[in-house]
Scaffold this motif. Structure first.
Motif, mmCIF file in Angstrom:
data_model
loop_
_atom_site.group_PDB
_atom_site.id
_atom_site.type_symbol
_atom_site.label_atom_id
_atom_site.label_comp_id
_atom_site.label_asym_id
_atom_site.label_seq_id
_atom_site.Cartn_x
_atom_site.Cartn_y
_atom_site.Cartn_z
ATOM 1 N N ASN A 235 7.157 14.687 -2.994
ATOM 2 C CA ASN A 235 6.033 14.144 -3.750
ATOM 3 C C ASN A 235 5.916 14.887 -5.069
ATOM 4 O O ASN A 235 6.273 16.068 -5.157
ATOM 5 C CB ASN A 235 4.732 14.300 -2.959
ATOM 6 C CG ASN A 235 4.509 13.150 -1.999
ATOM 7 O OD1 ASN A 235 4.330 12.015 -2.409
ATOM 8 N ND2 ASN A 235 4.534 13.442 -0.702
ATOM 9 N N GLU A 245 6.415 7.977 -8.489
ATOM 10 C CA GLU A 245 6.482 8.193 -7.051
ATOM 11 C C GLU A 245 5.468 7.325 -6.300
ATOM 12 O O GLU A 245 5.795 6.719 -5.278
ATOM 13 C CB GLU A 245 6.236 9.673 -6.727
ATOM 14 C CG GLU A 245 6.161 9.997 -5.247
ATOM 15 C CD GLU A 245 7.421 9.621 -4.469
ATOM 16 O OE1 GLU A 245 7.288 9.251 -3.286
ATOM 17 O OE2 GLU A 245 8.529 9.671 -5.036
ATOM 18 N N THR A 516 15.635 11.785 -11.692
ATOM 19 C CA THR A 516 14.211 11.676 -11.356
ATOM 20 C C THR A 516 13.407 12.116 -12.577
ATOM 21 O O THR A 516 13.923 12.811 -13.451
ATOM 22 C CB THR A 516 13.824 12.576 -10.166
ATOM 23 O OG1 THR A 516 13.975 13.941 -10.563
ATOM 24 C CG2 THR A 516 14.689 12.299 -8.951
ATOM 25 N N ASN A 544 12.640 7.290 -7.286
ATOM 26 C CA ASN A 544 11.556 7.943 -6.566
ATOM 27 C C ASN A 544 12.006 8.007 -5.106
ATOM 28 O O ASN A 544 13.140 7.616 -4.784
ATOM 29 C CB ASN A 544 10.215 7.216 -6.746
ATOM 30 C CG ASN A 544 10.281 5.751 -6.334
ATOM 31 O OD1 ASN A 544 11.199 5.314 -5.636
ATOM 32 N ND2 ASN A 544 9.295 4.984 -6.773
#
Length: 564
Positions: A235, A245, A516, A544
């Motif tokens: 996360n 995310e 990412t 994500n």
């Protein structure tokens, strides 16, 4: 504004050098390339009155318009051009291609142009989507194929390899540089792409890449997402990464249509560091500081709104009308960021993410197996923790302790089965097969050598500013090693006889399998801290946790299909 500026310059040049009213003809990929770098108002200023797709079936003649075509040099686009030029609808055609044109393509264009409508053909090297100044993506379809063995089905994997080479080479053509190339030792696809890219730059198109040499050549480092499977499983708690995310970002756009509380005019919003000053200032801020900054923005807007309401003279009215577009823009920005904060806050509470994320960070950054096992079990028992969170916790534990206790891994698989997870429980073993310790290059958990262990301990002793952002992606350690001249040749060998002397000033790190936003943040912060070195980050997609798990599922499906 390195990458974004390069694309903007290309778009500006192709539109500004052609006078008069224009139609901009784009394919699906160049539409994404242009849309993240320029706005509709900027296109209007360049006298672009219509944007049309290359595969459009419209037959309405508009000879008063000049067609500016910006396309990828693909067989599909050549077929589209054959049809377009066979019955030209516009007065002139100016053809720009985003990458190197093959000789037979040039000949085909000459054959297609029976009406002599084509005025020029040029190569403008913008074959990548510049999301941010230091971050680009290729948005490759079937991204999961990088995890499939190269010999499995070369006809499926070859297009992915070719697209990566085309994208990376266009970045260096746009930057007017030719790099030395290194790759991740344990990745067969990284080795192949590195060698093919070197062949293109140093042999097949050597003249095109023959730019002025610098004392230390730039570096292209090609690595594999499987070298760091931890980062896409975590996360995130900084603005841009957190939006992706929890909600999702596609080409700097956020789709909020499924969230009922969001106003209709905010159901698709743009998050661009180029077009939104507030986002540019806060995209890397943590969730707590972001909340305070959104509140300040709301307060500022309210005070300006009250002053605008106090219109008592013609001068006040004239001033309000003059500032109205800026006022409307600020109003839209305030609504957008408040809507995003509201939805993210709701999801954090609903999914118990503060507790879960703290456990994730402990698994990723600390090494007490007994404590990690207890914490994982505690999180699994919490009401409201979703299947996604449970699976990702199990995966993080498995990646860190895969050799310690195989019985515990089997217990996790059994519990995932018992819980009727929406995911196949064997996904955990698939992850270890793809990205376990034996498969990875580099020191993912900083525990292989004395230097890395000492550095990790020192960081722990100093304390952590934020327990939710303790983890540093592998990219952070790679940049650190490059800047200090310590990147190991054994782990990241050079291609051919182009070994590097000295520390490079320009570095492109390309991640096969996807980047990412957590990694793009690392790159931006490292660039700010090390002005002598400029690092760019690129990848096949932007992940994500959901998209990363989807790729693992697809590979598992391909594996099952190959068995049967």
């Amino acid at each position: 504004m390195v990458l974004v500026a390069a694309v903007r310059d290309y778009v500006s040049k192709m539109l500004s050098d052609i006078a008069g009213m224009k139609v901009f003809v784009l394919d699906a990929q160049t539409l994404a390339i242009v849309s993240v770098a320029t706005s509709q108002s900027e296109l209007l200023q360049k006298e672009v009155f219509l944007v049309e797709k290359a595969e459009s079936t419209s037959s309405e003649p508009m000879t008063h318009l000049k067609a500016v075509c910006f396309l990828r040099p693909t067989a599909e686009n050549m077929q589209n051009l054959k049809e377009i030029l066979g019955q030209p609808r516009f007065g002139e055609y100016h053809l720009f291609f985003s990458n190197i044109l093959k000789t037979n393509f040039v000949q085909n264009l000459a054959d297609f142009d029976q009406h002599e409508a084509v005025q020029q053909v040029q190569e403008f090297y913008a074959d990548f989507i510049a999301l941010d100044p230091y971050h680009f993506t290729l948005n490759t379809p079937s991204n999961h194929l990088y995890m499939v063995p190269l010999l499995f089905d070369p006809t499926k994997i070859q297009p992915l390899c070719e697209r990566i080479i085309e994208g990376v080479s266009s970045v260096f053509l746009a930057l007017k540089k030719r790099p030395v190339i290194r790759y991740s030792r344990n990745s067969e696809i990284a080795r192949r792409i590195a060698q093919d890219a070197a062949r293109l730059m140093y042999e097949q198109e050597a003249a095109l890449f023959d730019f002025r040499r610098t004392e230390v050549l730039p570096l292209l480092l090609i690595i594999d997402r499987r070298d760091d499977p931890v980062t896409p499983l975590l996360n995130q708690w900084t603005y841009q990464a957190m939006v992706h995310e929890l909600i999702g970002i596609q080409d700097n756009k956020v789709d909020l249509r499924e969230y009922s509380r969001v106003p209709k005019d905010q159901q698709e919003v743009v998050l661009s560091s180029e077009q939104d000053p507030f986002f540019r200032s806060n995209m890397f801020e943590n969730f707590g500081d972001l909340g305070m900054n959104v509140k300040k923005m709301v307060d500022t807007f309210q005070s300006q709104h009250k002053s605008n309401q106090n219109i008592q003279s013609l001068e006040d009215m004239a001033r309000f009308v003059e500032n109205y577009p800026e006022f409307r823009k600020m109003q839209g920005n305030v609504s957008k960021h408040v809507a995003l904060m509201t939805e993210m806050s709701r999801l954090v509470d609903e999914r118990k993410l503060m507790s879960v994320s703290q456990a994730e960070q402990e698994l990723a950054c600390h090494s007490s197996q007994a404590a990690a096992w207890d914490e994982l079990n505690a999180q699994w028992e919490l009401p409201g923790v979703t299947d996604d969170e449970k699976l990702r916790l199990a995966m993080l534990y498995a990646l860190r302790y895969e050799r310690e206790n195989p019985q515990q891994l089997q217990e996790l698989v059994d519990r995932l089965n018992a819980g009727r997870s929406k995911y196949n429980s064997n996904l955990l073993y698939s992850l270890l097969k793809q990205a376990g310790e034996e498969k990875r290059t580099g020191d993912l958990f900083s525990n292989r050598d004395l230097f890395n262990r000492a550095r990790t301990m020192a960081r722990g002793l100093k304390g952590v500013e934020n327990v939710y952002t303790q983890h540093q992606p592998l990219v952070f350690h790679l940049i650190e090693s490059i800047v200090k001249g310590r990147l190991k040749d054994a782990d990241y060998p050079f291609v051919g006889n182009h070994a590097q002397q000295g520390k490079p000033q320009d570095v492109v790190i390309f991640i096969i399998g996807g980047t990412t936003y957590a990694e793009s943040r690392v790159v931006a912060l490292q660039n700010a801290a090390n002005p002598g070195t400029r690092v760019l980050l690129g990848g096949t997609v932007v992940h994500n946790s959901k998209s990363f798990l989807r790729d693992l599922e697809e590979v598992q499906r391909v594996g099952r299909a190959s068995i049967y």
